[in-house]
Design a protein around this motif. Structure first.
Motif, PDB file in Angstrom:
ATOM      1  N   GLY A  23       0.826  -1.211   0.000  1.00  0.00           N
ATOM      2  CA  GLY A  23       0.000   0.000   0.000  1.00  0.00           C
ATOM      3  C   GLY A  23       0.851   1.248   0.000  1.00  0.00           C
ATOM      4  N   ILE A  24       1.895   1.236   0.846  1.00  0.00           N
ATOM      5  CA  ILE A  24       2.745   2.429   0.929  1.00  0.00           C
ATOM      6  C   ILE A  24       3.467   2.665  -0.402  1.00  0.00           C
ATOM      7  CG2 ILE A  24       4.841   3.384   2.003  1.00  0.00           C
ATOM      8  CD1 ILE A  24       3.797   2.086   4.642  1.00  0.00           C
ATOM      9  N   ILE A  25       3.984   1.555  -0.953  1.00  0.00           N
ATOM     10  CA  ILE A  25       4.688   1.682  -2.246  1.00  0.00           C
ATOM     11  C   ILE A  25       3.741   2.272  -3.294  1.00  0.00           C
ATOM     12  CG2 ILE A  25       5.689   0.359  -4.162  1.00  0.00           C
ATOM     13  CD1 ILE A  25       6.787  -1.575  -1.944  1.00  0.00           C
ATOM     14  N   THR A  26       2.511   1.740  -3.315  1.00  0.00           N
ATOM     15  CA  THR A  26       1.529   2.225  -4.280  1.00  0.00           C
ATOM     16  C   THR A  26       1.263   3.711  -4.072  1.00  0.00           C
ATOM     17  OG1 THR A  26       0.522   0.055  -4.060  1.00  0.00           O
ATOM     18  CG2 THR A  26      -0.714   1.722  -5.309  1.00  0.00           C
ATOM     19  N   LEU A  27       1.094   4.068  -2.784  1.00  0.00           N
ATOM     20  CA  LEU A  27       0.804   5.459  -2.444  1.00  0.00           C
ATOM     21  C   LEU A  27       1.925   6.382  -2.940  1.00  0.00           C
ATOM     22  CD1 LEU A  27      -1.256   7.219  -0.883  1.00  0.00           C
ATOM     23  CD2 LEU A  27       0.238   7.009   1.106  1.00  0.00           C
ATOM     24  N   VAL A  28       3.188   5.949  -2.617  1.00  0.00           N
ATOM     25  CA  VAL A  28       4.340   6.754  -3.027  1.00  0.00           C
ATOM     26  C   VAL A  28       4.392   6.871  -4.542  1.00  0.00           C
ATOM     27  CG1 VAL A  28       6.874   6.775  -3.147  1.00  0.00           C
ATOM     28  CG2 VAL A  28       5.718   6.298  -0.982  1.00  0.00           C
ATOM     29  N   TRP A  29       4.129   5.735  -5.239  1.00  0.00           N
ATOM     30  CA  TRP A  29       4.186   5.731  -6.702  1.00  0.00           C
ATOM     31  C   TRP A  29       3.158   6.710  -7.285  1.00  0.00           C
ATOM     32  CZ3 TRP A  29       0.568   4.001 -10.413  1.00  0.00           C
ATOM     33  CH2 TRP A  29       1.064   3.943 -11.727  1.00  0.00           C
ATOM     34  N   PHE A  30       1.952   6.712  -6.639  1.00  0.00           N
ATOM     35  CA  PHE A  30       0.907   7.619  -7.121  1.00  0.00           C
ATOM     36  C   PHE A  30       1.284   9.076  -6.919  1.00  0.00           C
ATOM     37  CE2 PHE A  30      -2.183   4.198  -7.605  1.00  0.00           C
ATOM     38  CZ  PHE A  30      -2.950   4.679  -8.650  1.00  0.00           C
ATOM     39  N   MET A  31       1.994   9.324  -5.794  1.00  0.00           N
ATOM     40  CA  MET A  31       2.279  10.711  -5.457  1.00  0.00           C
ATOM     41  C   MET A  31       3.458  11.288  -6.258  1.00  0.00           C
ATOM     42  SD  MET A  31       0.016  11.649  -3.588  1.00  0.00           S
ATOM     43  CE  MET A  31      -1.271  11.083  -2.489  1.00  0.00           C
ATOM     44  N   ILE A 140      -2.930  -1.422 -16.703  1.00  0.00           N
ATOM     45  CA  ILE A 140      -1.811  -0.494 -16.464  1.00  0.00           C
ATOM     46  C   ILE A 140      -2.206   0.915 -16.901  1.00  0.00           C
ATOM     47  CG2 ILE A 140       0.561   0.075 -17.146  1.00  0.00           C
ATOM     48  CD1 ILE A 140       0.966  -3.004 -17.515  1.00  0.00           C
ATOM     49  N   GLU A 141      -2.856   1.005 -18.081  1.00  0.00           N
ATOM     50  CA  GLU A 141      -3.272   2.325 -18.577  1.00  0.00           C
ATOM     51  C   GLU A 141      -4.229   2.985 -17.591  1.00  0.00           C
ATOM     52  OE1 GLU A 141      -4.795   1.282 -22.424  1.00  0.00           O
ATOM     53  OE2 GLU A 141      -2.771   0.845 -23.159  1.00  0.00           O
ATOM     54  N   GLY A 142      -5.128   2.155 -16.999  1.00  0.00           N
ATOM     55  CA  GLY A 142      -6.082   2.705 -16.036  1.00  0.00           C
ATOM     56  C   GLY A 142      -5.368   3.287 -14.828  1.00  0.00           C
ATOM     57  N   LEU A 143      -4.405   2.493 -14.283  1.00  0.00           N
ATOM     58  CA  LEU A 143      -3.656   2.958 -13.110  1.00  0.00           C
ATOM     59  C   LEU A 143      -2.891   4.240 -13.427  1.00  0.00           C
ATOM     60  CD1 LEU A 143      -2.307  -0.418 -11.707  1.00  0.00           C
ATOM     61  CD2 LEU A 143      -3.948   1.119 -10.601  1.00  0.00           C
ATOM     62  N   GLN A 144      -2.218   4.216 -14.581  1.00  0.00           N
ATOM     63  CA  GLN A 144      -1.425   5.401 -14.955  1.00  0.00           C
ATOM     64  C   GLN A 144      -2.325   6.605 -15.205  1.00  0.00           C
ATOM     65  OE1 GLN A 144       1.427   4.649 -18.022  1.00  0.00           O
ATOM     66  NE2 GLN A 144       2.716   3.417 -16.676  1.00  0.00           N
ATOM     67  N   LEU A 150      -3.852  13.008 -11.194  1.00  0.00           N
ATOM     68  CA  LEU A 150      -3.416  13.655  -9.951  1.00  0.00           C
ATOM     69  C   LEU A 150      -2.532  14.864 -10.242  1.00  0.00           C
ATOM     70  CD1 LEU A 150      -2.459  10.736  -7.566  1.00  0.00           C
ATOM     71  CD2 LEU A 150      -4.322  12.383  -7.295  1.00  0.00           C
ATOM     72  N   HIS A 151      -1.824  14.810 -11.335  1.00  0.00           N
ATOM     73  CA  HIS A 151      -0.821  15.832 -11.609  1.00  0.00           C
ATOM     74  C   HIS A 151      -1.197  16.783 -12.729  1.00  0.00           C
ATOM     75  CE1 HIS A 151       2.160  14.083  -8.912  1.00  0.00           C
ATOM     76  NE2 HIS A 151       1.692  12.918  -9.305  1.00  0.00           N
ATOM     77  N   HIS A 152      -2.317  16.543 -13.411  1.00  0.00           N
ATOM     78  CA  HIS A 152      -2.675  17.386 -14.546  1.00  0.00           C
ATOM     79  C   HIS A 152      -4.125  17.833 -14.447  1.00  0.00           C
ATOM     80  CE1 HIS A 152       0.850  15.208 -16.063  1.00  0.00           C
ATOM     81  NE2 HIS A 152       1.061  16.291 -16.809  1.00  0.00           N
ATOM     82  N   SER A 153      -4.363  19.073 -14.883  1.00  0.00           N
ATOM     83  CA  SER A 153      -5.745  19.551 -14.914  1.00  0.00           C
ATOM     84  C   SER A 153      -6.467  18.905 -16.089  1.00  0.00           C
ATOM     85  CB  SER A 153      -5.762  21.071 -15.067  1.00  0.00           C
ATOM     86  OG  SER A 153      -5.329  21.411 -16.361  1.00  0.00           O
ATOM     87  N   LYS A 154      -7.806  18.986 -16.058  1.00  0.00           N
ATOM     88  CA  LYS A 154      -8.606  18.426 -17.149  1.00  0.00           C
ATOM     89  C   LYS A 154      -8.243  19.097 -18.479  1.00  0.00           C
ATOM     90  CE  LYS A 154     -11.277  15.410 -14.955  1.00  0.00           C
ATOM     91  NZ  LYS A 154     -11.277  13.973 -15.281  1.00  0.00           N
ATOM     92  N   GLU A 155      -7.996  20.432 -18.415  1.00  0.00           N
ATOM     93  CA  GLU A 155      -7.637  21.171 -19.639  1.00  0.00           C
ATOM     94  C   GLU A 155      -6.320  20.640 -20.227  1.00  0.00           C
ATOM     95  OE1 GLU A 155      -8.677  22.859 -16.858  1.00  0.00           O
ATOM     96  OE2 GLU A 155     -10.653  23.183 -17.760  1.00  0.00           O
ATOM     97  N   GLU A 156      -5.359  20.383 -19.316  1.00  0.00           N
ATOM     98  CA  GLU A 156      -4.063  19.873 -19.798  1.00  0.00           C
ATOM     99  C   GLU A 156      -4.216  18.513 -20.457  1.00  0.00           C
ATOM    100  OE1 GLU A 156      -1.004  21.961 -16.588  1.00  0.00           O
ATOM    101  OE2 GLU A 156      -1.873  20.008 -16.155  1.00  0.00           O
TER     102      GLU A 156
END
Ligand SMILES: [Zn+2]
Ligand SMILES: [Zn+2]
Length: 779
Positions: A23-31, A140-144, A150-156
């Motif tokens: 879980g922590i690894i996943t969390l870090v990867w997402f962040m 994988i595409e879904g996860l990514q 998390l890092h991009h706005s809808k416009e971007e």
């Protein structure tokens, strides 16, 4: 994003610790911020000064790939693409469970894959990864996608999609597709176009504007129906949109001013947008006027022309035509006539005049000898094949006289002038001053229209060198100011060039040339291979060249009649408003001096009539009028006296205008009266003291048989003499007819008919040598 449930359910591998660790690894990867998704090159967009597209280049991987030029994507396109691809895009976190459920249900019912359920964000990831469509890849595409959100706005994310979506062939992104299929930037779309651009990426290799057009239209109309059903627009709009035909297969990509864009690309570091100085409107005027002009030239057998239009103040290139037809193989249309180096004809003369004004003792009115002239075997001739005796410097430019121009260059020095040309920026002059010789001023050197127009720009900048500018937003480089000639000289030459006659009908009807004052100079190269016209006023500096790229000469080719009319039309069409304030005399750069009315040189002690004339403030060499002489004559008699013979005679002083013998001879030929210069008293002892000089060839009584050259043509006979005094002038007569005057190098090459002749050579003191000879022709 809620990560709690994900952590709470992660216990499939048994250990709670393992679950927490994962879980922590996943969390870090997402962040962690994702690395750059796309590693690709874009097309370079070459724009005009206001951002209008001139040319789209292929990217390094030979795609036409462009991000949208506008900051905000067109609303209709956004509506169409979201209704087609991803209805809940604005609310989902990157994956859309409802869409996946819907797609699974549809696929199960159909027994095959009919829907994907991917969100736009997942498609952005898939376009970057380019992996096969498997369930694992989809996961994988879904996860990514979730992480990407998390890092991009809808416009971007939308912008990423619009930039990288494949649109058929090598067209990537909606902007490139818009140029390819609609022939314009991606703005102001119709609903039908918006719908088309939404459905086109669905299967671009099979269903596109080239093949499967009917299927494409069905898909487009289906999307329009969906949007109508969802009340995006009303029934009338829907009906109209469905009536709109599909655009044609594909349009050529923008390719305006090809030679210019090539030049800019070759001189710029790679970048996505090159905002050039070109002005699309000026370019259109240039091409519009050049076409009919080119056609009339073609009827005379002249196949090409090139032209450049420059903003006089900034040096920015606003119009550029390298050839009449870039795609014409027959006429070598890919040659850039603006950059090609050709013989300059008379175009360098104004620069020489500017330099001699600075050095002096010449003024606008100074008379230069326009007489038969020999420098060894080189005998320059005027285009008219006639001489006028004396020519004012202003006439040397206005009538483009060759002989006085050569004499001026001889006075100024070929080496000095060549050094000046190098300083001015002419890069094609690689020969030595000795190799060019005096033909340098008559087109013996080669330069490009680009270099020549740039050089003429200096007349508008107070004699300072000014570079041509190709990029609109360029870092202000500190140009090292180079003063080529004085501001005073620049102004004087400009005033002379404003009086250069206009061609044909414009000469008599100044209102047709807009009554607008501009300075200009024409040139025609030796053998009538190149016709030039360069003109300037406070607003524009324009250069035109006409000729054949293969260098074939044409009897109809001339600077005035071939290049001149296009130059005039360009000034008429491009010039706006009055031009009354141009040119302005530069403050304090000119001073007025008193000049002899008859010779145009600074007034000497014996000049009877004078006139004020402006010269550059710092004109260096001053020399008084050399032609008004005060002499002593016998009172009531015919003879001139000197200190050796005046004793016991009544004498008086008289002032006479004494032109050189060569000028007097031309005047006599034209029937113009010349002041009789009294002969020296016969028997005066000083007469026999005439300085020593020797007729080297021929010796008296010689029989000459001129040899033939390799072509079998009889060579000219070269006569030569030697004078002890370096500055002496010699006057040559054949059978009593004046031929020429020589200085420095006392040699002349002339054609002589067979038979008996007499050559007479005189110096200024009246000393005479005579050599009778016989010319024999052996056949
Ligand atoms: Zn005088
Ligand atoms: Zn005497």
């Amino acid at each position: 994003m809620k990560l709690g449930p994900l952590l709470a359910t992660g216990r499939s591998c048994g250990g709670r610790q393992v679950a927490i660790g994962l879980g922590i690894i996943t969390l870090v990867w997402f962040m962690l911020p994702p690395g750059s998704l796309y590693d690709c090159s874009f097309s370079t967009v070459v724009q005009d000064r206001t951002g209008r597209v001139l040319r789209l280049c292929l990217s390094k991987d030979t795609q036409v790939r462009l991000p949208p030029l506008q900051e905000v994507l067109p609303e209709k396109y956004l509506a169409a693409v979201l209704h087609y691809e991803d209805r809940r895009f604005q609310v989902h976190p990157g994956v859309d469970p409802l869409a996946i459920l819907g797609a699974t249900w549809a696929n199960v019912r159909a027994g095959r894959r009919v829907r994907g359920g991917s969100t736009l964000t997942m498609q952005v990831i898939r376009m970057a990864r380019r992996k096969p469509r498997t369930y694992l890849n989809k996961l994988i595409e879904g996860l990514q996608a979730v992480r990407f959100e998390l890092h991009h706005s809808k416009e971007e994310i939308l912008r990423h999609y619009a930039t990288h979506v494949p649109m058929g062939g090598n067209i990537v992104g909606v902007e490139a597709a818009s140029w390819r299929y609609l022939g314009r930037p991606f703005v102001d779309l119709s609903w039908a176009e918006a719908a088309l651009f939404a459905v086109l990426p669905n299967n671009p290799s099979l269903i596109n504007l080239r093949q499967g057009r009917s299927l494409l239209r069905v898909k487009r109309d289906k999307l329009l129906k969906v949007m109508f059903d969802r009340k995006v627009f009303d029934a009338a709009t829907y009906a109209l949109a469905c009536l709109e035909p599909l655009p044609p297969q594909a349009r050529p990509l923008p390719f305006t001013a090809p030679h210019f864009t090539e030049l800019v690309l070759s001189r710029s570091s790679p970048q996505q947008y090159l905002t050039t100085t070109l002005d699309l409107e000026v370019q259109m005027v240039l091409e519009h006027l050049a076409r009919p002009h080119g056609e009339s030239l073609r009827r005379q057998g002249i196949t090409n022309l090139a032209a450049i239009v420059v903003d006089s103040a900034s040096g920015k290139v606003r119009g550029y035509l390298g050839s009449l037809d870039y795609f014409s193989h027959q006429d070598q249309g890919q040659v850039d006539g603006v950059l090609a180096r050709r013989s300059t004809g008379s175009l360098l003369k104004p620069f020489l005049v500017a330099k001699v004004f600075d050095r002096g003792p010449f003024t606008v009115n100074s008379r230069i000898q326009d007489v038969p002239t020999f420098y060894g075997t080189f005998a320059p001739q005027n285009a008219s094949k006639t001489y006028q005796g004396f020519a004012r410097i202003s006439e040397v430019l206005q009538k483009s006289l060759n002989v006085p121009a050569v004499r001026l260059l001889h006075t100024y020095g070929v080496e000095n002038f060549l050094e000046f040309l190098h300083q001015t920026g002419f890069r094609g002059l690689f020969r030595s001053a000795e190799q060019y010789g005096l033909t340098l001023i008559l087109g013996g050197a080669e330069a490009s229209l680009f270099e020549l127009t740039r050089a003429y720009l200096s007349f508008n900048h107070g004699g300072r060198r000014k570079d041509l500018v190709l990029l609109e937003r360029v870092e202000q480089q500190q140009e090292v100011p180079v003063q080529l000639f004085s501001a005073g000289s620049a102004h004087l030459v400009t005033e002379i060039l404003m009086e250069v006659p206009r061609p044909g009908i414009y000469q008599d009807q100044p209102h047709l040339s807009g009554a607008r004052s501009f300075a200009w100079k024409t040139g025609t190269s030796y053998g009538q291979k190149d016709a030039w016209a360069i003109g300037y006023d406070g607003q524009w500096t324009i250069g035109v060249w006409c000729g054949n790229f293969d260098g074939t000469g044409n009897a109809d080719l001339s600077g005035v009649t071939s290049a001149g009319p296009l130059l005039l039309h360009l000034f008429q069409t491009l010039s706006k408003g009055e031009n009354r304030t141009w040119p302005q005399a530069p403050d304090g750069e000119l001073r007025s001096i008193s000049c002899c009315m008859r010779s145009g040189y600074p007034t000497g002690p014996h000049c009877p009539e004078t006139v004020p004339v402006f010269v550059p403030r710092e004109q260096q060499v001053l020399r008084n009028c050399p032609y008004h002489q005060r002499i002593q004559v016998e009172t009531g008699g015919r003879y001139r006296l000197c200190s050796k013979c005046w004793e016991g005679r009544m004498r008086e002083y008289v002032t006479r205008f004494v032109p050189p013998a060569s000028v007097a001879a031309v005047y006599r030929d034209h029937g113009i009266p010349v002041d009789e210069f009294p002969a020296h008293l016969p028997g005066c002892p000083s007469d026999s003291a005439s300085e020593l000089f020797e007729l080297v060839y021929p010796v008296p009584g010689l029989t000459i048989s001129p040899p033939r050259n390799f072509d079998g043509v009889r060579e000219k006979v070269v006569f030569s003499a030697h004078h002890q005094r370096k500055t002496a002038s010699l006057f040559w007569f054949l059978d009593g007819h004046f031929i020429t005057e020589t200085q420095d190098d006392h040699a002349i090459a002339i054609e002589v008919s067979a038979g008996k002749h007499s050559l007479t050579v005189q110096d200024e003191q009246g000393g005479t040598r005579i050599a009778p000879f016989n010319l024999q022709i052996d056949d």
